[in-house]
Motif scaffolding. Structure first.
Motif, mmCIF file in Angstrom:
data_model
loop_
_atom_site.group_PDB
_atom_site.id
_atom_site.type_symbol
_atom_site.label_atom_id
_atom_site.label_comp_id
_atom_site.label_asym_id
_atom_site.label_seq_id
_atom_site.Cartn_x
_atom_site.Cartn_y
_atom_site.Cartn_z
ATOM 1 N N ALA A 225 13.256 20.639 5.832
ATOM 2 C CA ALA A 225 14.112 19.862 4.934
ATOM 3 C C ALA A 225 14.052 20.387 3.502
ATOM 4 O O ALA A 225 15.053 20.371 2.776
ATOM 5 N N ARG A 226 12.892 20.869 3.075
ATOM 6 C CA ARG A 226 12.761 21.420 1.727
ATOM 7 C C ARG A 226 13.597 22.683 1.588
ATOM 8 O O ARG A 226 14.327 22.866 0.602
ATOM 9 N N GLU A 227 13.494 23.565 2.565
ATOM 10 C CA GLU A 227 14.250 24.815 2.524
ATOM 11 C C GLU A 227 15.745 24.555 2.600
ATOM 12 O O GLU A 227 16.534 25.214 1.912
ATOM 13 N N ASP A 228 16.148 23.585 3.417
ATOM 14 C CA ASP A 228 17.567 23.231 3.486
ATOM 15 C C ASP A 228 18.095 22.778 2.132
ATOM 16 O O ASP A 228 19.218 23.104 1.744
ATOM 17 N N ALA A 229 17.287 21.993 1.409
ATOM 18 C CA ALA A 229 17.716 21.528 0.091
ATOM 19 C C ALA A 229 17.879 22.697 -0.871
ATOM 20 O O ALA A 229 18.856 22.771 -1.629
ATOM 21 N N LEU A 230 16.947 23.636 -0.848
ATOM 22 C CA LEU A 230 17.043 24.811 -1.723
ATOM 23 C C LEU A 230 18.284 25.640 -1.396
ATOM 24 O O LEU A 230 18.975 26.122 -2.293
ATOM 25 N N ILE A 231 18.580 25.797 -0.116
ATOM 26 C CA ILE A 231 19.759 26.560 0.301
ATOM 27 C C ILE A 231 21.035 25.830 -0.101
ATOM 28 O O ILE A 231 21.975 26.414 -0.639
ATOM 29 N N ALA A 232 21.078 24.527 0.148
ATOM 30 C CA ALA A 232 22.294 23.753 -0.101
ATOM 31 C C ALA A 232 22.616 23.619 -1.582
ATOM 32 O O ALA A 232 23.783 23.545 -1.966
ATOM 33 N N GLN A 233 21.594 23.601 -2.435
ATOM 34 C CA GLN A 233 21.818 23.321 -3.847
ATOM 35 C C GLN A 233 21.684 24.562 -4.734
ATOM 36 O O GLN A 233 21.745 24.460 -5.966
ATOM 37 N N GLY A 234 21.544 25.735 -4.110
ATOM 38 C CA GLY A 234 21.469 26.976 -4.868
ATOM 39 C C GLY A 234 22.711 27.825 -4.689
ATOM 40 O O GLY A 234 23.636 27.472 -3.966
ATOM 41 N N HIS B 249 0.845 -1.195 0.000
ATOM 42 C CA HIS B 249 0.000 0.000 0.000
ATOM 43 C C HIS B 249 0.882 1.248 0.000
ATOM 44 O O HIS B 249 1.847 1.332 0.751
ATOM 45 N N TYR B 250 0.542 2.225 -0.855
ATOM 46 C CA TYR B 250 1.282 3.485 -0.850
ATOM 47 C C TYR B 250 0.315 4.643 -0.705
ATOM 48 O O TYR B 250 -0.645 4.776 -1.478
ATOM 49 N N ASP B 251 0.565 5.469 0.276
ATOM 50 C CA ASP B 251 -0.174 6.709 0.495
ATOM 51 C C ASP B 251 0.860 7.756 0.881
ATOM 52 O O ASP B 251 1.574 7.585 1.873
ATOM 53 N N ARG B 252 0.961 8.818 0.109
ATOM 54 C CA ARG B 252 1.983 9.838 0.366
ATOM 55 C C ARG B 252 1.883 10.395 1.782
ATOM 56 O O ARG B 252 2.893 10.776 2.383
ATOM 57 N N ASP B 253 0.686 10.437 2.325
ATOM 58 C CA ASP B 253 0.514 10.954 3.683
ATOM 59 C C ASP B 253 1.182 10.076 4.733
ATOM 60 O O ASP B 253 1.378 10.504 5.873
ATOM 61 N N ASP B 254 1.508 8.838 4.361
ATOM 62 C CA ASP B 254 2.204 7.944 5.293
ATOM 63 C C ASP B 254 3.706 8.213 5.340
ATOM 64 O O ASP B 254 4.425 7.545 6.095
ATOM 65 N N TRP B 255 4.165 9.178 4.528
ATOM 66 C CA TRP B 255 5.591 9.512 4.455
ATOM 67 C C TRP B 255 5.751 10.992 4.821
ATOM 68 O O TRP B 255 5.917 11.845 3.941
ATOM 69 N N PRO B 256 5.680 11.341 6.107
ATOM 70 C CA PRO B 256 5.740 12.756 6.502
ATOM 71 C C PRO B 256 7.027 13.400 5.995
ATOM 72 O O PRO B 256 8.118 12.866 6.166
ATOM 73 N N HIS B 257 6.888 14.549 5.348
ATOM 74 C CA HIS B 257 8.089 15.194 4.848
ATOM 75 C C HIS B 257 8.049 16.697 5.096
ATOM 76 O O HIS B 257 7.051 17.251 5.515
ATOM 77 N N TRP B 258 9.215 17.292 4.863
ATOM 78 C CA TRP B 258 9.510 18.704 5.131
ATOM 79 C C TRP B 258 9.485 18.972 6.630
ATOM 80 O O TRP B 258 8.930 19.949 7.104
ATOM 81 N N ASP B 259 10.143 18.066 7.378
ATOM 82 C CA ASP B 259 10.330 18.277 8.814
ATOM 83 C C ASP B 259 11.210 19.498 9.060
ATOM 84 O O ASP B 259 12.113 19.801 8.267
ATOM 85 N N THR B 260 10.976 20.172 10.178
ATOM 86 C CA THR B 260 11.880 21.234 10.605
ATOM 87 C C THR B 260 13.184 20.597 11.059
ATOM 88 O O THR B 260 13.186 19.658 11.848
ATOM 89 N N THR B 261 14.292 21.092 10.531
ATOM 90 C CA THR B 261 15.591 20.487 10.817
ATOM 91 C C THR B 261 16.383 21.265 11.859
ATOM 92 O O THR B 261 17.044 20.678 12.703
ATOM 93 N N HIS B 262 16.342 22.579 11.794
ATOM 94 C CA HIS B 262 17.049 23.409 12.767
ATOM 95 C C HIS B 262 16.522 24.826 12.644
ATOM 96 O O HIS B 262 16.162 25.264 11.559
ATOM 97 N N GLY B 263 16.441 25.547 13.730
ATOM 98 C CA GLY B 263 15.925 26.898 13.680
ATOM 99 C C GLY B 263 14.533 26.905 13.076
ATOM 100 O O GLY B 263 13.643 26.179 13.499
#
Length: 223
Positions: A85-94, A67-81
């Motif tokens: 995780a999404r914002e960290d990726a944008l910062i790291a790869q830009g 079974h696959y449900d995207r809601d079962d995979w919580p993402h974009w956790d706050t990592t620091h401050g």
């Protein structure tokens, strides 16, 4: 056929390493805004290592009954401050990424590794899971806990900043059905690295497609 083992111990180790790493990060929202100048490109795999890793991966049919449900995979956790995780990726790869006080990137320059397109509006970018969540679910993750799924969904080593067009074109397809326009060697090496780290399986068509790309790749080079 290779014997497949549970992914739980590996993920526990990866989670501990990630927490230790993020604990050392400098908060990025202390001021009203912050600029982050030169940053590394998106993660890419090691072609030389990938050849041996591919040979060791378990080759099994996809677990299409998982079974696959995207809601079962919580993402974009706050990592620091204030950053997630999404914002960290944008910062790291830009490059020259400017963020507001809540860590939202508001400007910068990104080069999408899948199609080579340069983007200056962060709103036009997607964060791709190198091995898509649905593909992970079909590749041996049926028994993962919610915490393990959450860890994968926020792992910076599997997040790639790409154009929305490239991300939509890829969907949840594996390399037997979709490959990027650029740096296919780095892409498949990274794919194999992720599947190895998380002790996931590959189906036969996927394995053959990965092997076919690697056969034309110089160690550490692009194609």
């Amino acid at each position: 056929m290779h014997r497949h083992t549970t992914a739980a111990p590996a993920i526990t180790i990866l989670l501990a390493a990630t927490l230790a790493s993020t604990a050392a990060c400098r908060p990025l929202a202390e001021a009203a805004s912050a600029t982050h100048p030169a940053s590394p490109s998106a993660p890419s795999g090691n072609v030389g290592a990938a050849r041996g890793e591919l040979a060791a991966l378990a080759v099994k049919p996809e677990d299409t009954g998982a079974h696959y449900d995207r809601d079962d995979w919580p993402h974009w956790d706050t990592t620091h401050g204030a950053c997630d995780a999404r914002e960290d990726a944008l910062i790291a790869q830009g490059r020259d990424v400017r963020t507001d006080a809540r860590c939202h990137p508001v400007s910068g320059t990104w080069v999408s590794p899948y199609d080579g397109v340069t983007v200056t509006d962060p709103g036009k970018l997607d964060i791709d899971h190198l091995v898509p969540l649905a593909e992970v679910a079909r590749s041996g993750a049926r028994g993962w806990s919610r915490a393990q799924r959450e860890h994968y969904a926020n792992d910076p080593a599997v997040l790639v900043v790409v154009t929305a067009h490239a991300n939509r074109a890829k969907g949840d397809q594996d390399p037997a059905k979709w490959l990027p326009e650029r740096d296919r060697c780095g892409y498949v090496a990274h794919w194999i690295e992720v599947k190895t780290r998380y002790q996931l399986t590959v189906d036969q068509a996927e394995h053959d497609a990965l092997a076919a790309v690697l056969a034309h790749c110089p160690d550490g080079g692009e194609r």
